[in-house]
Design an enzyme around this catalytic site. Structure first.
Site, PDB file in Angstrom:
ATOM      1  N   HIS A 108      28.434  52.638  36.663  1.00  0.00           N
ATOM      2  CA  HIS A 108      28.107  53.366  35.427  1.00  0.00           C
ATOM      3  C   HIS A 108      28.990  53.005  34.236  1.00  0.00           C
ATOM      4  CE1 HIS A 108      31.660  55.991  35.541  1.00  0.00           C
ATOM      5  NE2 HIS A 108      31.548  55.855  36.845  1.00  0.00           N
ATOM      6  N   HIS A 121      28.404  35.978  32.892  1.00  0.00           N
ATOM      7  CA  HIS A 121      27.782  35.702  34.197  1.00  0.00           C
ATOM      8  C   HIS A 121      28.560  36.477  35.256  1.00  0.00           C
ATOM      9  CE1 HIS A 121      26.663  32.445  37.449  1.00  0.00           C
ATOM     10  NE2 HIS A 121      26.315  33.661  37.808  1.00  0.00           N
TER      11      HIS A 121
HETATM   12  C1  LIG Z   1      39.195  30.231  39.803  1.00  0.00           C
HETATM   13  C2  LIG Z   1      38.570  28.850  39.773  1.00  0.00           C
HETATM   14  C3  LIG Z   1      37.647  28.734  38.548  1.00  0.00           C
HETATM   15  C4  LIG Z   1      39.730  27.867  39.644  1.00  0.00           C
HETATM   16  O1  LIG Z   1      39.234  26.568  39.633  1.00  0.00           O
HETATM   17  P1  LIG Z   1      40.208  25.391  39.086  1.00  0.00           P
HETATM   18  O2  LIG Z   1      40.516  25.641  37.649  1.00  0.00           O
HETATM   19  O3  LIG Z   1      39.523  24.106  39.434  1.00  0.00           O
HETATM   20  O4  LIG Z   1      41.556  25.612  39.872  1.00  0.00           O
HETATM   21  P2  LIG Z   1      42.119  24.877  41.175  1.00  0.00           P
HETATM   22  O5  LIG Z   1      41.059  24.669  42.200  1.00  0.00           O
HETATM   23  O6  LIG Z   1      42.898  23.704  40.700  1.00  0.00           O
HETATM   24  O7  LIG Z   1      43.108  25.982  41.763  1.00  0.00           O
HETATM   25  C5  LIG Z   1      44.325  26.319  41.129  1.00  0.00           C
HETATM   26  C6  LIG Z   1      45.130  27.189  42.108  1.00  0.00           C
HETATM   27  O8  LIG Z   1      44.470  28.444  42.251  1.00  0.00           O
HETATM   28  C7  LIG Z   1      44.096  28.659  43.634  1.00  0.00           C
HETATM   29  N1  LIG Z   1      42.764  29.255  43.622  1.00  0.00           N
HETATM   30  C8  LIG Z   1      41.640  28.745  43.022  1.00  0.00           C
HETATM   31  N2  LIG Z   1      40.609  29.591  43.164  1.00  0.00           N
HETATM   32  C9  LIG Z   1      41.077  30.642  43.873  1.00  0.00           C
HETATM   33  C10 LIG Z   1      40.463  31.824  44.330  1.00  0.00           C
HETATM   34  N3  LIG Z   1      39.181  32.088  44.059  1.00  0.00           N
HETATM   35  N4  LIG Z   1      41.220  32.714  45.003  1.00  0.00           N
HETATM   36  C11 LIG Z   1      42.535  32.449  45.264  1.00  0.00           C
HETATM   37  N5  LIG Z   1      43.178  31.335  44.844  1.00  0.00           N
HETATM   38  C12 LIG Z   1      42.446  30.435  44.169  1.00  0.00           C
HETATM   39  C13 LIG Z   1      44.107  27.278  44.267  1.00  0.00           C
HETATM   40  O9  LIG Z   1      44.343  27.368  45.652  1.00  0.00           O
HETATM   41  C14 LIG Z   1      45.227  26.605  43.518  1.00  0.00           C
HETATM   42  O10 LIG Z   1      46.444  27.072  44.051  1.00  0.00           O
HETATM   43  P3  LIG Z   1      47.735  26.070  44.168  1.00  0.00           P
HETATM   44  O11 LIG Z   1      48.057  25.663  42.746  1.00  0.00           O
HETATM   45  O12 LIG Z   1      48.785  26.939  44.795  1.00  0.00           O
HETATM   46  O13 LIG Z   1      47.289  24.938  44.999  1.00  0.00           O
HETATM   47  C15 LIG Z   1      37.699  28.540  41.038  1.00  0.00           C
HETATM   48  O14 LIG Z   1      38.528  28.269  42.154  1.00  0.00           O
HETATM   49  C16 LIG Z   1      36.781  29.701  41.408  1.00  0.00           C
HETATM   50  O15 LIG Z   1      37.127  30.623  42.175  1.00  0.00           O
HETATM   51  N6  LIG Z   1      35.560  29.664  40.828  1.00  0.00           N
HETATM   52  C17 LIG Z   1      34.561  30.669  41.047  1.00  0.00           C
HETATM   53  C18 LIG Z   1      33.241  29.962  41.357  1.00  0.00           C
HETATM   54  C19 LIG Z   1      32.131  30.954  41.608  1.00  0.00           C
HETATM   55  O16 LIG Z   1      32.325  32.073  42.036  1.00  0.00           O
HETATM   56  N7  LIG Z   1      30.933  30.498  41.321  1.00  0.00           N
HETATM   57  C20 LIG Z   1      29.764  31.325  41.500  1.00  0.00           C
HETATM   58  C21 LIG Z   1      28.555  30.599  40.986  1.00  0.00           C
HETATM   59  S1  LIG Z   1      27.120  31.573  41.169  1.00  0.00           S
END
Ligand SMILES: CC(C)(COP(=O)(O)OP(=O)(O)OC[C@H]1O[C@@H](n2cnc3c(N)ncnc32)[C@H](O)[C@@H]1OP(=O)(O)O)[C@@H](O)C(=O)NCCC(=O)NCCS
Length: 206
Positions: free
Chosen positions: A128, A137
């Site tokens: 709510h 998104h």
């Molecule tokens: C958060 C996010 C955008 C980061 O992506 P990025 O900028 O490429 O970052 P990286 O993959 O280089 O990760 C950076 C650090 O964060 C950590 N990390 C990334 N995503 C994480 C998550 N969701 N939860 C916990 N830790 C995460 C990585 O392990 C890395 O840690 P380190 O530096 O200790 O190795 C991506 O991991 C994510 O979760 N995207 C969401 C995608 C999604 O839900 N899509 C739905 C489509 S419908």
């Protein structure tokens, strides 16, 4: 007469939402000339001039990237349609903005305000009085408790949880599975439980 702008995977999901409601889709538009058909619908590179001048054409921007959706919306003169799946549970006291897409199993409870060109992805739950600005998104299975606000262009990742009353800034990214227990500044990328800012991204500077 509805056209989808974008002919990728997101478009396929929207087509099926509209088909379930027997809403007629005229076709798709995509800059990639190699895509000729999607799920049987014709894809063209541009709307014909005749159609462009026809005020009855409505568009849904079928592109998952929030920045791209905003750029296209700002260049488009057409009216925008919404696509709401028949299984979505949307309160009669919720408002859904133009061009937004609400997928299967979504809940949006009383007092929710969803801006324009949002994507509420499958099974997300918006409790709510949440307020979502434009080009947001919310990914599958993410849950927003009551009175959360989400700024323009922010992406809440799959399965993220946001506790009540949190304010999330604009163009932020909430990582998959993140548990947000504090307000989040503009452009922040947040991951973990509890969610912590790991960096700042500037995908869109308006
Ligand atoms: C958060 C996010 C955008 C980061 O992506 P990025 O900028 O490429 O970052 P990286 O993959 O280089 O990760 C950076 C650090 O964060 C950590 N990390 C990334 N995503 C994480 C998550 N969701 N939860 C916990 N830790 C995460 C990585 O392990 C890395 O840690 P380190 O530096 O200790 O190795 C991506 O991991 C994510 O979760 N995207 C969401 C995608 C999604 O839900 N899509 C739905 C489509 S419908």
């Amino acid at each position: 007469m509805i056209y989808l702008y974008g002919a990728g995977g997101h478009a396929k999901v929207i087509i099926e939402i509209l088909e379930k409601k027997n809403i007629f889709i005229s076709g798709l538009i995509d800059v990639n000339p190699d895509i000729k058909k999607v799920l049987g619908y014709p894809v063209s590179e541009v709307l014909s001039d005749t159609l462009s001048l026809n005020g009855e054409v409505e568009i849904i921007i079928a592109i998952g990237n929030n920045v791209v959706r905003k750029k296209i919306a700002e260049k488009t003169n057409h009216m925008f349609a919404t696509a709401i799946h028949t299984s979505a549970n949307i309160s009669v006291n919720a408002l859904i903005g133009k061009g937004s897409v609400i997928m299967a199993g979504v809940t949006a409870n009383s007092g929710v305000v969803v801006g324009s060109h949002n994507i509420l992805n499958s099974n997300c739950c918006i409790d709510h009085d949440c307020i979502l600005e434009d080009y947001v998104h919310i990914s599958p299975n993410a849950a927003l408790a009551g009175n959360v606000t989400v700024g323009e262009g922010t992406h809440v990742g799959i399965g993220a949880c946001i506790i009540p009353g949190i304010k999330i800034g604009k163009w932020a990214i909430i990582g998959a599975g993140t548990v947000v227990i504090k307000d989040i500044p503009d452009y922040a990328v947040v991951v973990g439980n509890p969610g912590k800012v790991i960096k700042y991204n500037y995908p869109y500077k308006g």
